[in-house]
Design a protein around this motif. Structure first.
Motif, PDB file in Angstrom:
ATOM      1  N   LEU A 124       0.828  -1.199   0.000  1.00 15.38           N
ATOM      2  CA  LEU A 124       0.000   0.000   0.000  1.00 15.38           C
ATOM      3  C   LEU A 124       0.866   1.254   0.000  1.00 15.38           C
ATOM      4  O   LEU A 124       0.626   2.195  -0.767  1.00 15.38           O
ATOM      5  N   ALA A 125       1.895   1.270   0.853  1.00 11.91           N
ATOM      6  CA  ALA A 125       2.745   2.460   0.957  1.00 11.91           C
ATOM      7  C   ALA A 125       3.496   2.733  -0.339  1.00 11.91           C
ATOM      8  O   ALA A 125       3.743   3.893  -0.698  1.00 11.91           O
ATOM      9  N   ALA A 126       3.867   1.683  -1.060  1.00 15.99           N
ATOM     10  CA  ALA A 126       4.675   1.848  -2.272  1.00 15.99           C
ATOM     11  C   ALA A 126       3.896   2.450  -3.427  1.00 15.99           C
ATOM     12  O   ALA A 126       4.492   2.872  -4.419  1.00 15.99           O
ATOM     13  N   SER A 127       2.580   2.484  -3.331  1.00 19.66           N
ATOM     14  CA  SER A 127       1.764   2.929  -4.466  1.00 19.66           C
ATOM     15  C   SER A 127       1.241   4.341  -4.306  1.00 19.66           C
ATOM     16  O   SER A 127       0.334   4.754  -5.042  1.00 19.66           O
ATOM     17  N   VAL A 128       1.791   5.134  -3.367  1.00 21.41           N
ATOM     18  CA  VAL A 128       1.248   6.453  -3.066  1.00 21.41           C
ATOM     19  C   VAL A 128       2.025   7.529  -3.821  1.00 21.41           C
ATOM     20  O   VAL A 128       3.222   7.738  -3.542  1.00 21.41           O
ATOM     21  N   PRO A 129       1.412   8.238  -4.762  1.00 24.61           N
ATOM     22  CA  PRO A 129       2.116   9.318  -5.466  1.00 24.61           C
ATOM     23  C   PRO A 129       2.527  10.435  -4.504  1.00 24.61           C
ATOM     24  O   PRO A 129       1.795  10.773  -3.575  1.00 24.61           O
ATOM     25  N   GLY A 130       3.703  10.993  -4.725  1.00 24.60           N
ATOM     26  CA  GLY A 130       4.177  12.093  -3.906  1.00 24.60           C
ATOM     27  C   GLY A 130       4.768  11.682  -2.587  1.00 24.60           C
ATOM     28  O   GLY A 130       5.065  12.539  -1.745  1.00 24.60           O
ATOM     29  N   ALA A 131       4.940  10.382  -2.374  1.00 27.00           N
ATOM     30  CA  ALA A 131       5.481   9.893  -1.112  1.00 27.00           C
ATOM     31  C   ALA A 131       6.528   8.823  -1.381  1.00 27.00           C
ATOM     32  O   ALA A 131       6.615   8.275  -2.475  1.00 27.00           O
ATOM     33  N   VAL A 132       7.313   8.544  -0.365  1.00 28.39           N
ATOM     34  CA  VAL A 132       8.347   7.511  -0.430  1.00 28.39           C
ATOM     35  C   VAL A 132       8.077   6.500   0.673  1.00 28.39           C
ATOM     36  O   VAL A 132       7.801   6.876   1.822  1.00 28.39           O
ATOM     37  N   ALA A 133       8.122   5.222   0.324  1.00 23.21           N
ATOM     38  CA  ALA A 133       7.948   4.146   1.299  1.00 23.21           C
ATOM     39  C   ALA A 133       9.312   3.575   1.648  1.00 23.21           C
ATOM     40  O   ALA A 133       9.981   2.998   0.797  1.00 23.21           O
ATOM     41  N   VAL A 134       9.732   3.763   2.892  1.00 27.32           N
ATOM     42  CA  VAL A 134      11.024   3.256   3.346  1.00 27.32           C
ATOM     43  C   VAL A 134      10.784   2.022   4.215  1.00 27.32           C
ATOM     44  O   VAL A 134      10.034   2.098   5.198  1.00 27.32           O
ATOM     45  N   PRO A 135      11.377   0.879   3.879  1.00 29.52           N
ATOM     46  CA  PRO A 135      11.104  -0.354   4.630  1.00 29.52           C
ATOM     47  C   PRO A 135      11.463  -0.224   6.111  1.00 29.52           C
ATOM     48  O   PRO A 135      12.475   0.413   6.465  1.00 29.52           O
ATOM     49  N   LEU A 136      10.651  -0.839   6.955  1.00 29.27           N
ATOM     50  CA  LEU A 136      10.984  -0.963   8.372  1.00 29.27           C
ATOM     51  C   LEU A 136      11.870  -2.194   8.518  1.00 29.27           C
ATOM     52  O   LEU A 136      11.459  -3.306   8.156  1.00 29.27           O
ATOM     53  N   VAL A 137      13.080  -2.015   9.050  1.00 29.22           N
ATOM     54  CA  VAL A 137      14.032  -3.128   9.122  1.00 29.22           C
ATOM     55  C   VAL A 137      14.213  -3.657  10.546  1.00 29.22           C
ATOM     56  O   VAL A 137      14.715  -4.779  10.716  1.00 29.22           O
ATOM     57  N   ALA A 138      13.830  -2.894  11.549  1.00 32.54           N
ATOM     58  CA  ALA A 138      13.962  -3.378  12.927  1.00 32.54           C
ATOM     59  C   ALA A 138      12.967  -2.618  13.804  1.00 32.54           C
ATOM     60  O   ALA A 138      12.792  -1.406  13.644  1.00 32.54           O
ATOM     61  N   PRO A 139      12.316  -3.346  14.719  1.00 37.53           N
ATOM     62  CA  PRO A 139      12.359  -4.796  14.893  1.00 37.53           C
ATOM     63  C   PRO A 139      11.694  -5.528  13.739  1.00 37.53           C
ATOM     64  O   PRO A 139      11.058  -4.905  12.890  1.00 37.53           O
ATOM     65  N   ARG A 140      11.863  -6.860  13.715  1.00 40.96           N
ATOM     66  CA  ARG A 140      11.280  -7.667  12.652  1.00 40.96           C
ATOM     67  C   ARG A 140       9.775  -7.794  12.897  1.00 40.96           C
ATOM     68  O   ARG A 140       9.327  -8.527  13.770  1.00 40.96           O
ATOM     69  N   LEU A 141       9.030  -7.054  12.101  1.00 44.06           N
ATOM     70  CA  LEU A 141       7.582  -7.043  12.240  1.00 44.06           C
ATOM     71  C   LEU A 141       6.949  -7.193  10.859  1.00 44.06           C
ATOM     72  O   LEU A 141       7.554  -6.831   9.848  1.00 44.06           O
ATOM     73  N   VAL A 142       5.736  -7.706  10.842  1.00 45.18           N
ATOM     74  CA  VAL A 142       4.957  -7.806   9.604  1.00 45.18           C
ATOM     75  C   VAL A 142       3.565  -7.256   9.861  1.00 45.18           C
ATOM     76  O   VAL A 142       3.117  -7.131  11.011  1.00 45.18           O
ATOM     77  N   HIS A 143       2.900  -6.917   8.779  1.00 44.13           N
ATOM     78  CA  HIS A 143       1.477  -6.588   8.838  1.00 44.13           C
ATOM     79  C   HIS A 143       0.719  -7.886   8.611  1.00 44.13           C
ATOM     80  O   HIS A 143       0.849  -8.522   7.574  1.00 44.13           O
ATOM     81  N   ARG A 144      -0.076  -8.291   9.589  1.00 48.22           N
ATOM     82  CA  ARG A 144      -0.752  -9.584   9.556  1.00 48.22           C
ATOM     83  C   ARG A 144      -2.258  -9.379   9.432  1.00 48.22           C
ATOM     84  O   ARG A 144      -2.836  -8.513  10.106  1.00 48.22           O
ATOM     85  N   THR A 145      -2.883 -10.166   8.572  1.00 46.80           N
ATOM     86  CA  THR A 145      -4.341 -10.168   8.430  1.00 46.80           C
ATOM     87  C   THR A 145      -4.870 -11.519   8.871  1.00 46.80           C
ATOM     88  O   THR A 145      -4.315 -12.559   8.502  1.00 46.80           O
ATOM     89  N   GLU A 146      -5.933 -11.504   9.676  1.00 50.63           N
ATOM     90  CA  GLU A 146      -6.544 -12.740  10.157  1.00 50.63           C
ATOM     91  C   GLU A 146      -8.025 -12.778   9.837  1.00 50.63           C
ATOM     92  O   GLU A 146      -8.721 -11.751   9.826  1.00 50.63           O
ATOM     93  N   LEU A 147      -8.499 -13.991   9.574  1.00 52.61           N
ATOM     94  CA  LEU A 147      -9.919 -14.266   9.382  1.00 52.61           C
ATOM     95  C   LEU A 147     -10.514 -14.670  10.728  1.00 52.61           C
ATOM     96  O   LEU A 147      -9.982 -15.546  11.412  1.00 52.61           O
TER      97      LEU A 147
END
Length: 293
Positions: A247-270
């Motif tokens: 989502l962050a990578a597709s935003v015009p006029g902005a820069v998406a910089v990866p989060l490298v620490a701590p090791r985290l992910v965005h998780r989706t649950e059903l």
């Protein structure tokens, strides 16, 4: 404690009016007054002042318990109602905004779907009370770790997606040229707080492990659920926000910089009620198979 009387009490306290509560509940004002008097007699404590109508200290303490008690009763009724209900031909899904992405949207059946966007904490409530057949929630966690279970009623939770995270920055931000960022680098930055549309700052403070209540200052708080507004606020420089990388990578006029620490992910649950889907076929089963496949 009679749950009907408790509902009346909560409604009077919320509306600060016996007459407004009577209209909301479909009772006479006299019946509402009798309900409150019966509760106070049962508990041996005054729960409301009358002029103005407001909870007493004992009434405030009762309100702290009332929401959870009534929710569990509603959840129990909805759970038992499922035993007698005919198989549904439609699918009602409640979802937090960031849980709606390519994988979850592609899993929805082609027809007969009602999709309702809700703040994350309201999604489990919709499922346990029978307002939704299934829920999609999101949050940040260590890779392969489940999200904290909702504290409303038993639910079956299944992870369906994990994505890397990135910090969304305006194109001219001093950190926009970094190859990666650590939360430690950002604790003193100015942030957007959008608990209903994004990742709450309280969660960032918790995973950062800094002093209680410290760091991740709110520059602007957004109380809506529209992710497009959240993105526009970030691009306009009103504060940083942490988002799933796609989502962050597709935003015009902005820069998406990866989060490298701590090791985290965005998780989706059903989220499903216990034992669901009971039928081997049907929209809930189809949706579940597509998400797990």
């Amino acid at each position: 404690m009679d749950p009907h009387l408790l509902r009346t009490y909560v409604t009077v306290a919320r509306l600060a009016s016996f007459s407004e509560a009577a209209r909301a509940l479909g009772y006479t004002q006299s019946a509402v007054s009798q309900h409150i008097a019966a509760m106070e007699a049962d508990l041996g404590l005054p729960l409301l002042t009358r002029r103005p109508v407001a909870p007493t200290p004992a009434g405030e303490r009762l309100l702290e318990h009332a929401g959870a008690l009534l929710l569990r009763l509603d959840a129990a009724r909805a759970d038992l109602d499922r035993f007698a209900a005919a198989p549904r031909a439609t699918l009602r899904v409640a979802a937090s905004p960031l849980a709606l992405h390519a994988r979850t949207l592609a899993a929805l059946p082609a027809t007969g779907v009602t999709l309702r966007g809700l703040p994350p904490e309201q999604v489990p409530v919709a499922v346990v009370t029978g307002e939704a057949d299934a829920g999609l929630v999101d949050g940040i966690a260590a890779p392969s770790d489940p999200l904290p279970p909702p504290d409303v009623a038993p639910l079956a939770a299944t992870g369906v997606a994990e994505e890397p995270l990135a910090v969304l920055l305006p194109a001219g931000h001093p950190l926009a040229g970094r190859a990666g960022l650590r939360l430690d680098d950002l604790a003193d930055a100015r942030w957007l707080d959008a608990p209903d549309a994004g990742i709450p700052l309280d969660r960032l403070r918790a995973v950062h492990g800094g002093p209680a209540g410290g760091g991740f200052r709110t520059a602007l708080r957004y109380d809506g659920t529209d992710t497009r507004t959240l993105l526009a606020l970030a691009v306009a420089g009103h504060g940083l926000t942490l988002l799933p990388s796609p989502l962050a990578a597709s935003v015009p006029g902005a820069v998406a910089v990866p989060l490298v620490a701590p090791r985290l992910v965005h998780r989706t649950e059903l989220l499903l009620p216990p034992g669901a889907p009971a039928e081997p076929t049907g929209p809930v089963a189809e949706f579940t198979r597509r998400l797990r496949g």
